[in-house]
Design a protein around this motif. Structure first.
Motif, mmCIF file in Angstrom:
data_model
loop_
_atom_site.group_PDB
_atom_site.id
_atom_site.type_symbol
_atom_site.label_atom_id
_atom_site.label_comp_id
_atom_site.label_asym_id
_atom_site.label_seq_id
_atom_site.Cartn_x
_atom_site.Cartn_y
_atom_site.Cartn_z
ATOM 1 N N ALA A 41 -9.220 -34.951 -55.125
ATOM 2 C CA ALA A 41 -9.044 -35.527 -53.597
ATOM 3 C C ALA A 41 -9.716 -35.715 -52.735
ATOM 4 O O ALA A 41 -9.641 -36.833 -51.763
ATOM 5 C CB ALA A 41 -8.065 -34.378 -53.753
ATOM 6 N N ALA A 42 -11.058 -34.810 -52.741
ATOM 7 C CA ALA A 42 -11.858 -35.520 -51.606
ATOM 8 C C ALA A 42 -12.270 -37.101 -51.601
ATOM 9 O O ALA A 42 -12.333 -37.363 -50.332
ATOM 10 C CB ALA A 42 -13.228 -34.380 -51.985
ATOM 11 N N GLU A 43 -12.759 -37.076 -52.947
ATOM 12 C CA GLU A 43 -12.780 -38.454 -53.735
ATOM 13 C C GLU A 43 -12.735 -39.212 -53.274
ATOM 14 O O GLU A 43 -12.532 -40.486 -52.583
ATOM 15 C CB GLU A 43 -14.318 -38.335 -54.918
ATOM 16 N N GLY A 44 -11.249 -39.282 -53.779
ATOM 17 C CA GLY A 44 -10.052 -40.057 -53.406
ATOM 18 C C GLY A 44 -10.201 -41.234 -54.682
ATOM 19 O O GLY A 44 -11.280 -41.414 -55.167
ATOM 20 N N ALA A 45 -9.423 -41.990 -54.688
ATOM 21 C CA ALA A 45 -8.887 -43.174 -55.979
ATOM 22 C C ALA A 45 -10.005 -43.970 -55.816
ATOM 23 O O ALA A 45 -10.087 -44.491 -56.991
ATOM 24 C CB ALA A 45 -8.115 -43.426 -55.605
ATOM 25 N N ALA A 46 -10.959 -44.674 -54.790
ATOM 26 C CA ALA A 46 -11.374 -45.360 -54.586
ATOM 27 C C ALA A 46 -13.180 -44.952 -55.860
ATOM 28 O O ALA A 46 -13.805 -45.734 -55.857
ATOM 29 C CB ALA A 46 -12.022 -45.724 -53.087
ATOM 30 N N ALA A 47 -13.087 -43.450 -56.034
ATOM 31 C CA ALA A 47 -13.868 -43.624 -57.357
ATOM 32 C C ALA A 47 -13.715 -44.004 -58.563
ATOM 33 O O ALA A 47 -15.138 -43.997 -59.012
ATOM 34 C CB ALA A 47 -14.940 -41.944 -56.861
ATOM 35 N N GLY A 48 -12.610 -44.277 -58.962
ATOM 36 C CA GLY A 48 -12.399 -44.335 -60.270
ATOM 37 C C GLY A 48 -12.411 -43.300 -61.071
ATOM 38 O O GLY A 48 -12.674 -42.503 -60.758
#
Length: 212
Positions: free
Chosen positions: A55-62
């Motif tokens: 959740a902290a990394e977010g979807a942009a991390a892939g």
């Protein structure tokens, strides 16, 4: 749902976290029969940490980065046998999905096959040893068949969840060969294996998520 993308994956980890929080006491009791009663604690802690991390990394991390990060934090948070095996599964699954941006049926098959193989190698387990492998190996097989027939993700995962339940039932006739339960070999016949139960919970949660 036709595929699980990076933002969906964060939601899936939330589902796993919530499910293991709910099943914590059940797994503690189940593991306590022939184990050391820590499985419910291990799973709830590791999936809570995994969700917070993705959740902290977010979807942009892939997709693959999120799976890799989840595996890494699990290994750190719950360094018990099952924590290590679960972490290994996610790390191997991430590797199998390198370069993919969505999990369809073929990717789900590749993920669970890599997950099962990772557990077998890391835990020195083989089929029939009454472990999580006895659930995840047939689950991967069903998903491979579903992928070959062109099935969509939701029905494919539903078939995998059904197979997981059936595989768990089959483990009851087996004797435990690993961990503390191995000391009680004969007494484990007829008992539901706690690790195999974790495998069922993982697959059923993913199936419910894909259906939703």
């Amino acid at each position: 749902m036709d595929a699980i993308r990076a933002d969906d994956l964060i939601g899936l980890f939330q589902s796993w976290r919530d499910m293991f929080a709910t099943e914590r006491e059940f797994l503690i009791a189940l593991d306590g029969k022939v184990g050391d009663s820590d499985l419910g604690i291990t799973m709830s802690k590791s999936f809570a940490a995994a969700y917070d991390t993705v959740a902290a990394e977010g979807a942009a991390a892939g997709l693959t980065k999120l799976l890799r990060s989840a595996g890494a934090i699990m290994a750190k948070t719950a360094p018990s046998t099952m924590g290590t095996l679960t972490a290994t599964g996610f790390l191997r699954g991430a590797k199998a999905l390198e370069g993919k941006d969505a999990i369809g049926t073929a990717e789900a098959a590749a993920f669970w096959r890599a997950y099962a193989t990772g557990i077998a190698e890391r835990g020195k387990a083989k089929l029939g040893d009454k472990t999580i492998l006895d659930v995840l190996d047939p689950v991967a097989g069903v998903l491979e068949t579903q992928a070959a027939s062109g099935a969509a993700l939701a029905p494919a995962m539903a078939a995998a969840a059904d197979e997981a339940e059936a595989a768990l039932e089959r483990t009851k006739t087996m004797k435990a060969q690993h961990g503390k339960a191995a000391v009680f070999q004969e007494q484990t016949v007829g008992l539901q294996d706690a690790g195999a139960t974790v495998g069922v919970f993982l697959v059923k949660s993913m199936s419910a998520f894909a259906a939703g």
